[in-house]
Write a protein that holds these residues in place. Sequence first.
Motif, PDB file in Angstrom:
ATOM      1  N   THR A 680      -2.162   0.578   8.826  1.00 21.51           N
ATOM      2  CA  THR A 680      -2.667   2.177   9.816  1.00 21.51           C
ATOM      3  C   THR A 680      -2.133   1.713  11.033  1.00 21.51           C
ATOM      4  O   THR A 680      -2.058   2.718  11.601  1.00 21.51           O
ATOM      5  CB  THR A 680      -4.469   2.102   9.036  1.00 21.51           C
ATOM      6  N   GLY A 681      -2.334   0.721  11.110  1.00 16.61           N
ATOM      7  CA  GLY A 681      -1.862   0.477  12.883  1.00 16.61           C
ATOM      8  C   GLY A 681      -0.243   0.849  12.862  1.00 16.61           C
ATOM      9  O   GLY A 681       0.685   0.862  13.915  1.00 16.61           O
ATOM     10  N   MET A 682       0.760   1.313  11.580  1.00 13.45           N
ATOM     11  CA  MET A 682       2.122   1.989  11.927  1.00 13.45           C
ATOM     12  C   MET A 682       2.247   3.117  12.349  1.00 13.45           C
ATOM     13  O   MET A 682       1.392   4.290  11.649  1.00 13.45           O
ATOM     14  CB  MET A 682       2.684   1.427  10.525  1.00 13.45           C
ATOM     15  N   GLN A 683       3.018   3.134  13.082  1.00 16.39           N
ATOM     16  CA  GLN A 683       3.551   4.408  13.368  1.00 16.39           C
ATOM     17  C   GLN A 683       4.420   5.276  13.611  1.00 16.39           C
ATOM     18  O   GLN A 683       4.772   6.725  12.966  1.00 16.39           O
ATOM     19  CB  GLN A 683       3.879   4.173  15.552  1.00 16.39           C
ATOM     20  N   THR A 684       5.153   4.751  12.109  1.00 19.91           N
ATOM     21  CA  THR A 684       6.428   5.688  11.976  1.00 19.91           C
ATOM     22  C   THR A 684       6.525   4.859  10.345  1.00 19.91           C
ATOM     23  O   THR A 684       5.908   3.660   9.597  1.00 19.91           O
ATOM     24  CB  THR A 684       7.632   4.599  12.229  1.00 19.91           C
ATOM     25  N   ALA A 685       6.928   5.565   9.776  1.00 20.69           N
ATOM     26  CA  ALA A 685       7.515   5.413   8.355  1.00 20.69           C
ATOM     27  C   ALA A 685       8.355   4.372   8.075  1.00 20.69           C
ATOM     28  O   ALA A 685       8.489   3.064   7.155  1.00 20.69           O
ATOM     29  CB  ALA A 685       8.252   6.155   7.300  1.00 20.69           C
ATOM     30  N   GLU A 686       9.444   3.930   8.662  1.00 20.58           N
ATOM     31  CA  GLU A 686       9.919   3.135   8.473  1.00 20.58           C
ATOM     32  C   GLU A 686       9.122   1.748   9.372  1.00 20.58           C
ATOM     33  O   GLU A 686       9.135   0.305   8.228  1.00 20.58           O
ATOM     34  CB  GLU A 686      11.562   2.602  10.057  1.00 20.58           C
ATOM     35  N   GLN A 687       8.530   2.013   9.829  1.00 20.55           N
ATOM     36  CA  GLN A 687       8.236   0.171  10.509  1.00 20.55           C
ATOM     37  C   GLN A 687       6.877   0.136   9.455  1.00 20.55           C
ATOM     38  O   GLN A 687       6.876  -1.063   8.862  1.00 20.55           O
ATOM     39  CB  GLN A 687       7.042   0.513  11.521  1.00 20.55           C
ATOM     40  N   MET A 688       6.135   1.358   8.716  1.00 21.77           N
ATOM     41  CA  MET A 688       5.124   1.142   7.264  1.00 21.77           C
ATOM     42  C   MET A 688       5.483   0.504   6.363  1.00 21.77           C
ATOM     43  O   MET A 688       5.496  -0.806   6.187  1.00 21.77           O
ATOM     44  CB  MET A 688       4.444   2.329   6.955  1.00 21.77           C
ATOM     45  N   LYS A 689       7.181   0.481   6.210  1.00 21.33           N
ATOM     46  CA  LYS A 689       7.816   0.328   5.069  1.00 21.33           C
ATOM     47  C   LYS A 689       8.892  -1.202   5.222  1.00 21.33           C
ATOM     48  O   LYS A 689       8.658  -1.294   4.085  1.00 21.33           O
ATOM     49  CB  LYS A 689       9.282   1.076   4.322  1.00 21.33           C
ATOM     50  N   SER A 690       8.853  -1.483   5.820  1.00 19.61           N
ATOM     51  CA  SER A 690       9.531  -2.761   6.426  1.00 19.61           C
ATOM     52  C   SER A 690       7.918  -3.951   5.782  1.00 19.61           C
ATOM     53  O   SER A 690       8.412  -4.751   5.751  1.00 19.61           O
ATOM     54  CB  SER A 690      10.052  -2.963   8.137  1.00 19.61           C
ATOM     55  N   ILE A 691       6.870  -3.542   6.781  1.00 24.69           N
ATOM     56  CA  ILE A 691       5.546  -4.548   6.693  1.00 24.69           C
ATOM     57  C   ILE A 691       5.421  -4.561   4.768  1.00 24.69           C
ATOM     58  O   ILE A 691       4.955  -5.592   4.514  1.00 24.69           O
ATOM     59  CB  ILE A 691       4.573  -3.732   7.534  1.00 24.69           C
ATOM     60  N   MET A 692       5.754  -3.314   4.439  1.00 26.75           N
ATOM     61  CA  MET A 692       5.251  -3.218   3.107  1.00 26.75           C
ATOM     62  C   MET A 692       6.203  -3.801   2.625  1.00 26.75           C
ATOM     63  O   MET A 692       5.529  -5.027   1.320  1.00 26.75           O
ATOM     64  CB  MET A 692       5.369  -1.775   3.026  1.00 26.75           C
ATOM     65  N   GLU A 693       7.395  -3.802   2.322  1.00 31.43           N
ATOM     66  CA  GLU A 693       8.146  -4.586   1.485  1.00 31.43           C
ATOM     67  C   GLU A 693       8.530  -6.161   1.617  1.00 31.43           C
ATOM     68  O   GLU A 693       8.535  -7.048   1.289  1.00 31.43           O
ATOM     69  CB  GLU A 693      10.168  -4.461   2.807  1.00 31.43           C
ATOM     70  N   GLU A 694       7.783  -6.782   2.585  1.00 32.81           N
ATOM     71  CA  GLU A 694       7.729  -8.089   2.939  1.00 32.81           C
ATOM     72  C   GLU A 694       6.419  -8.656   2.469  1.00 32.81           C
ATOM     73  O   GLU A 694       6.656  -9.627   1.910  1.00 32.81           O
ATOM     74  CB  GLU A 694       7.491  -8.701   4.303  1.00 32.81           C
ATOM     75  N   LYS A 695       5.373  -7.813   2.018  1.00 33.56           N
ATOM     76  CA  LYS A 695       4.192  -8.401   2.253  1.00 33.56           C
ATOM     77  C   LYS A 695       4.471  -8.099   0.335  1.00 33.56           C
ATOM     78  O   LYS A 695       3.927  -9.193  -0.380  1.00 33.56           O
ATOM     79  CB  LYS A 695       3.455  -7.168   2.505  1.00 33.56           C
TER      80      LYS A 695
END
Length: 711
Positions: A680-695
């Motif tokens: 929920t703390g992400m501001q852009t799609a790129e940031q969200m997908k970056s965290i998601m891909e790592e996890k």
Amino acid sequence: MSRKVRIGIDVGGTFTDAVAIDNATYDIISVKKIPTTHKDGVAQGIIQIVNDILTENEINPSDVVFIAHGTTQATNALLEGDVARVGIVGMGTGSDARSSKKETNIGDIELSLNKYLKTNTSFIDSKNLSESVIDEEISKLTNEKCEVIVASGAFSVDDPSEELMVEKVANKRKLLFTAGHEMSELYGLKMRTTTAVINASLIPKMIVTANMTEEAVKGTNIGTELMIMRCDGGVMNIEEVRKRPILTMLSGLAAGVAGALMYEKITDGIFFETGGTSVDISVIKNGKVMIKYAQVGGHKTYLQSLDVRTLGLAGGTMAQIKDGKIIDVGPRSAHIAGVAYECFDEAKNMKSATAHLISPKEGDPSDYVIVEDQEGNRFSPTLCGAANLLGYVPEGDYAEGDKVTSKIAWDAVGKLVNQSGEAAAKQALDLAITKLKVVVDDLIEEYDLDPNMLVLVGGGGSAPILVPALAEKYGTHMKWKVSNNAPFISTIGVALAMVRETLERSIGNPSKEDIRKIRQDIIEKIVKSGALEETVDVSVEIDSEHSILRAIATGATELRSKNLGEKKLTVEELQKVAATTLNCSEVSIKASAGRWSVFSGQLTKKKFFGLIKSKQTPVAVLDSEGVARFKNQNAAYLLFLKNDNEIFDDFLYDNTSFGDANATIPRMFLFYREKMLDLTGMQTAEQMKSIMEEKISSLDSNEKILAVAYS
């Protein structure tokens, strides 16, 4: 195989409490309460209560896998002004030198009436910085009786080398020390300096306390490392307490809500820890305790602590009467007035009573009501007695009192105000609830909470005194509960607490590398605080409004599985829980992944006399035990496989709001295996997908994942 045990200890001004909890099932094995051993030192009481818990329950010290201690020492030291004088070495150069000199000279901090944290400040132009210059300035500070040195450089967030040079000199002189960059990595020199100064002022006293407590635990032959409660609801090891004692400030308030969060597994709620004198009110949202920056003596700091609102309303609260009317309740309590409650054992011989007005303390108005029984013994009509008389306190509860003596006392009050005892008791309780509701309404608005999704949770020894009546005031839609083992909820919170660390950096639009780096650094930091790396979870938040990149890590001190001993519910049982959670009569299961199931229904809302109708999709995600870990009145959900990138991208796009200038992505949670990933703390799609891909990188390609999105 012998059971493994967690022990929590909470040392208060009057009593020391301890609880033993089964590490696998979280069942309470034993609770214990003894008078706090002020005369012989609190460490002696810790040894006594832990040994009692071990002996009485035949627990082998080697089976204790976690032991933690909640302390009020830092808070008390600040309240009482029992702190060290601090010497500040400020640094800066060039055009920033003038402002840096001003912002590092914070002066004395008033902690309470006539109680001050004293400081002396020296400033060095960074271009002249050398060990000899530093040594000379530190000598000036020690000559002023400064016990602890703080180094605070204008640019230490980006380059801490200047502060580290001061630390090197201070260490050579065997002086206690705090560096500004160790307190926070955010810009804001004055707040960073203030935070470091408050921390430094506590170090001498807290080192003594930490050493005594550590030795006390060693005296019980428990081999596991002692952990100490933090103000954000987590714990840290004793070594970190010696360096960052400021983090234990206000930790007593955090323990109760930590217990409610973990033991009661609240998703969205307001927690009321009610004692005899005051009630502490805090918020849980999306399974998280709400945190904000603390202030000390009116000075802002970078200390993140529980956002708690305190009111002088509790079990022992007294009523005020003027001109034949009950005009107010509180803030004075029976404890302050030095009289006993009307509803407990001290009043058991009361047969009749007359009411009188007194001034509880010098300077107070003489309109607080007490009663005298037939033998001249004084008692206070309290909110506890009122709640007992009116039937709010359940049978067998810790706060249960004698309804007979409560009625005698409140009947006497009623005579003063020309009404029945029950009516007088109800009026007093209504006044308290009206005050309480103002604060709760503010919290609901501030944290954008949905009253239909909330649960009011009572904790503390006076848990049922306020919460049931408050829920009644809101109406039938408001759910409430008194937490199990409410009088010991703070101690339970200590026993169940996780290691926690927060790291903040001043970055407005973080890159993928910025996010990767802060995740890496927070893991290193939390491991130093006592967590096992393989147990660590990290969430990343981006506060674009304040240009802050924040990482929050939680972890355990030992390998454990939270679902051991859980009772898995059937789909039908889960469906009933979901219907109650969503206040929706018809819900159905939509998808499952790992231990998670998503349930949804449909609500139709009418406006303008039914002419306009809008449909909402309430969604709840339940774990296999039936605990709602997510709930929202209008959300979207998706079940996809790890490698279904296009399907997830379409889902993200469909739930993104597009304006003239920018796109606003939805708030998102992912659920898979045992994990709940907060994006929920992400501001852009790129940031969200970056965290998601790592996890999710370690998942199998055909692993099921649940995504839930809402705005």
